[in-house]
Design an enzyme around this catalytic site. Structure first.
Site, PDB file in Angstrom:
ATOM      1  N   THR A   1      -3.388   4.675  -5.343  1.00  0.00           N
ATOM      2  CA  THR A   1      -2.670   5.347  -4.200  1.00  0.00           C
ATOM      3  C   THR A   1      -1.422   5.956  -5.344  1.00  0.00           C
ATOM      4  O   THR A   1      -1.542   7.756  -5.477  1.00  0.00           O
ATOM      5  CB  THR A   1      -1.548   4.712  -3.387  1.00  0.00           C
ATOM      6  OG1 THR A   1      -2.564   3.559  -2.723  1.00  0.00           O
ATOM      7  CG2 THR A   1      -1.171   5.671  -2.403  1.00  0.00           C
TER       8      THR A   1
ATOM      9  N   CYS B   1      -4.982  -1.122   8.035  1.00  0.00           N
ATOM     10  CA  CYS B   1      -4.044  -0.546   8.169  1.00  0.00           C
ATOM     11  C   CYS B   1      -2.497  -0.474   8.027  1.00  0.00           C
ATOM     12  O   CYS B   1      -2.173  -1.679   7.857  1.00  0.00           O
ATOM     13  CB  CYS B   1      -4.362  -0.558  10.460  1.00  0.00           C
ATOM     14  SG  CYS B   1      -3.452  -0.064  11.179  1.00  0.00           S
TER      15      CYS B   1
ATOM     16  N   HIS C   1      -6.531  -4.491  -7.392  1.00  0.00           N
ATOM     17  CA  HIS C   1      -6.708  -5.770  -6.149  1.00  0.00           C
ATOM     18  C   HIS C   1      -8.612  -5.767  -5.793  1.00  0.00           C
ATOM     19  O   HIS C   1      -8.418  -6.322  -4.467  1.00  0.00           O
ATOM     20  CB  HIS C   1      -5.190  -5.361  -5.484  1.00  0.00           C
ATOM     21  CG  HIS C   1      -5.764  -5.215  -4.130  1.00  0.00           C
ATOM     22  ND1 HIS C   1      -5.463  -4.825  -3.107  1.00  0.00           N
ATOM     23  CD2 HIS C   1      -4.721  -3.673  -4.588  1.00  0.00           C
ATOM     24  CE1 HIS C   1      -5.407  -3.033  -2.444  1.00  0.00           C
ATOM     25  NE2 HIS C   1      -5.027  -2.316  -3.973  1.00  0.00           N
TER      26      HIS C   1
ATOM     27  N   SER D   1      -7.287   1.065  -8.653  1.00  0.00           N
ATOM     28  CA  SER D   1      -6.661  -0.550  -8.500  1.00  0.00           C
ATOM     29  C   SER D   1      -7.350  -1.790  -8.354  1.00  0.00           C
ATOM     30  O   SER D   1      -8.614  -2.510  -8.596  1.00  0.00           O
ATOM     31  CB  SER D   1      -7.448  -0.167  -6.904  1.00  0.00           C
ATOM     32  OG  SER D   1      -6.480  -0.830  -6.126  1.00  0.00           O
TER      33      SER D   1
HETATM   34  N1  PLP Z   1      -8.380   4.543  -2.528  1.00  0.00           N
HETATM   35  C1  PLP Z   1      -9.323   3.145  -1.951  1.00  0.00           C
HETATM   36  C2  PLP Z   1     -11.343   4.195  -1.596  1.00  0.00           C
HETATM   37  C3  PLP Z   1      -9.283   1.936  -1.548  1.00  0.00           C
HETATM   38  O1  PLP Z   1     -10.369   1.602  -0.852  1.00  0.00           O
HETATM   39  C4  PLP Z   1      -7.684   2.038  -1.298  1.00  0.00           C
HETATM   40  C5  PLP Z   1      -6.926   0.571  -0.966  1.00  0.00           C
HETATM   41  O2  PLP Z   1      -7.733   0.411  -0.295  1.00  0.00           O
HETATM   42  C6  PLP Z   1      -7.113   2.506  -2.493  1.00  0.00           C
HETATM   43  C7  PLP Z   1      -7.634   4.535  -2.655  1.00  0.00           C
HETATM   44  C8  PLP Z   1      -5.887   2.296  -2.270  1.00  0.00           C
HETATM   45  O3  PLP Z   1      -6.084   1.252  -3.602  1.00  0.00           O
HETATM   46  P1  PLP Z   1      -4.282   1.053  -3.918  1.00  0.00           P
HETATM   47  O4  PLP Z   1      -4.304  -0.446  -3.066  1.00  0.00           O
HETATM   48  O5  PLP Z   1      -4.150   0.344  -4.944  1.00  0.00           O
HETATM   49  O6  PLP Z   1      -3.538   2.017  -4.033  1.00  0.00           O
END
Ligand code: PLP
Length: 386
Positions: free
Chosen positions: A75, A326, A203, A201
């Site tokens: 994000t 969510c 996780h 990301s």
């Molecule tokens: N983009 C996608 C396609 C995702 O699945 C996610 C997480 O759910 C994110 C961005 C956001 O990642 P983060 O949780 O590392 O901020």
């Protein structure tokens, strides 16, 4: 002992690989130095570990270690790429796919409300695939940033990033690729595929939460979105999350070694689950592009049974979801399925199942039985109550 539900929500997050945990603990307890402390060996050891993590991540996506900026997750990486691209006294004209993650969509919408961004939505079909002719037309007409995910977090579609990167290069458009769901699962080649910014990301690839990176192509400049001590050349200041970054690096190293084998095994399990569900649940629909999807993805719909009714009945036995994780606590219909213009009864009956490398054959059998029994019982109750 209370048995935990079977975990089949790997798109939401993955468990951390125990080998990753082990190395992280060392950097939290023994080698806990600040990577910016240049006056003693605690700092040296932390800095060395960061370099190693940088190298492992760069190897996995074929980038240069110097191109990696560590962040708190995808994000933040996406925000840095988009907000950091806004030109002085000008609007950023950004082309995005309507099935992007909310990290992209909401960032763009918030900036559009402030008059800083002009959004152009690309077109997708009922399988969630992009209309590449329209994408090329939009690029030809001129945008200042193109943003496409490598794989979708709901329907699991894998997008043709190499082809899209070529189009971006042809029209000289910076290309932000959200690699959150794809890195460590499918090959991604930052250097050769015309990607300008790549969001990662931790996780989603058996690493820790709260850590990620943005790969920034050499020669491209982003304005920082936070300010502080000048770490990471000032692009993303703040004390580095050493143990998190080390964990991310180790997760990347392991993915590079094990990805192909793991993903092939996951695909077999996913196919088995799909087959069992198709046999046991009449009218089951599989969404997305089944010819090009992540190995661990199975996105189904049981038309005419609200997904919330299923989730309420199975949540203590099986962890699957109605869509993307969510954060607001308020469930709304999936924007991805809406963009695909699926019928309301499909959208309302949609369930996302995500398998990962720790999913076992026994869990697949049990999950199929739990889900199909629940669906069939719910159907009977609905018929009786009509
Ligand atoms: N983009 C996608 C396609 C995702 O699945 C996610 C997480 O759910 C994110 C961005 C956001 O990642 P983060 O949780 O590392 O901020």
């Amino acid at each position: 002992m209370i048995q935990k539900p079977i975990y089949l929500d790997y798109h939401s997050t993955t468990p951390v690989d125990p080998r990753v945990v082990e190395i992280m603990v060392y950097y939290m307890t023994t080698a806990f130095g600040n990577a910016s402390s240049i006056d003693h060996t605690y700092g040296d050891e932390a800095e060395k570990a960061i370099s190693k993590a940088r190298f492992s991540m760069a190897q996995l996506v074929n980038a240069s270690p110097k191109e990696i900026v560590f962040t708190s997750g995808a994000t933040e990486s996406i925000n840095l790429a988009i907000q950091g691209s806004i030109p002085h006294n000008h609007q950023l004209k950004i082309a995005i796919s309507p099935v992007e993650h909310k990290a992209v969509l909401d960032t763009c919408k918030a900036l559009a409300q402030k008059g800083l961004v002009n959004i152009i939505y690309l077109h997708v079909d009922s399988k969630g695939n992009l209309d590449l002719e329209h994408l090329e037309k939009v690029c030809r007409e001129g945008v200042s940033l193109l943003c496409i995910m490598a794989a979708n977090n709901e329907i699991g579609n894998i997008y043709p990033i190499q082809t899209i990167g070529k189009i971006a290069l042809k029209y000289n458009i910076p290309f932000l690729c959200d690699g959150s769901q794809s890195i460590g699962k499918i090959p991604l080649n930052f250097n050769d595929w015309g990607i300008t910014y790549l969001a990662i990301s931790g996780h989603k690839l058996y690493g820790p939460k709260g850590v990620g990176a943005l790969v920034v192509r050499k020669g491209y400049h982003l304005e920082p979105i936070i300010f502080g001590g000048g770490h990471q050349k000032g692009i993303r200041p703040g004390t580095l999350n050493v143990s998190g970054i080390v964990g991310l690096g180790e997760a990347c190293r392991l993915r590079q070694l094990e990805m192909n084998e793991d993903e092939a095994a996951i695909a077999i399990k996913r196919n088995k689950l799909q087959q069992l569900l198709e046999e046991q649940i009449s009218g089951l629909v599989v969404n997305g592009d089944t010819s090009s999807r992540l190995a661990g993805n199975l996105h189904i719909a049981i038309p005419d049974i609200p997904n919330s009714a299923i989730i309420a009945r199975i949540r203590h036995q099986l962890a699957i979801s109605t869509g993307a994780a969510c954060s607001s606590g308020v469930e709304s219909p999936s924007h991805v399925l809406r963009a695909m213009k699926l019928k309301d009864n499909i959208i309302e009956g949609a369930l996302r199942i995500g398998l990962g490398k720790f999913t076992t054959d026994a869990e697949i059998e049990q999950a199929a039985a739990i889900l199909s029994n629940t669906v069939n019982q719910t159907r009977q109750v609905m018929v009786k109550n009509k």
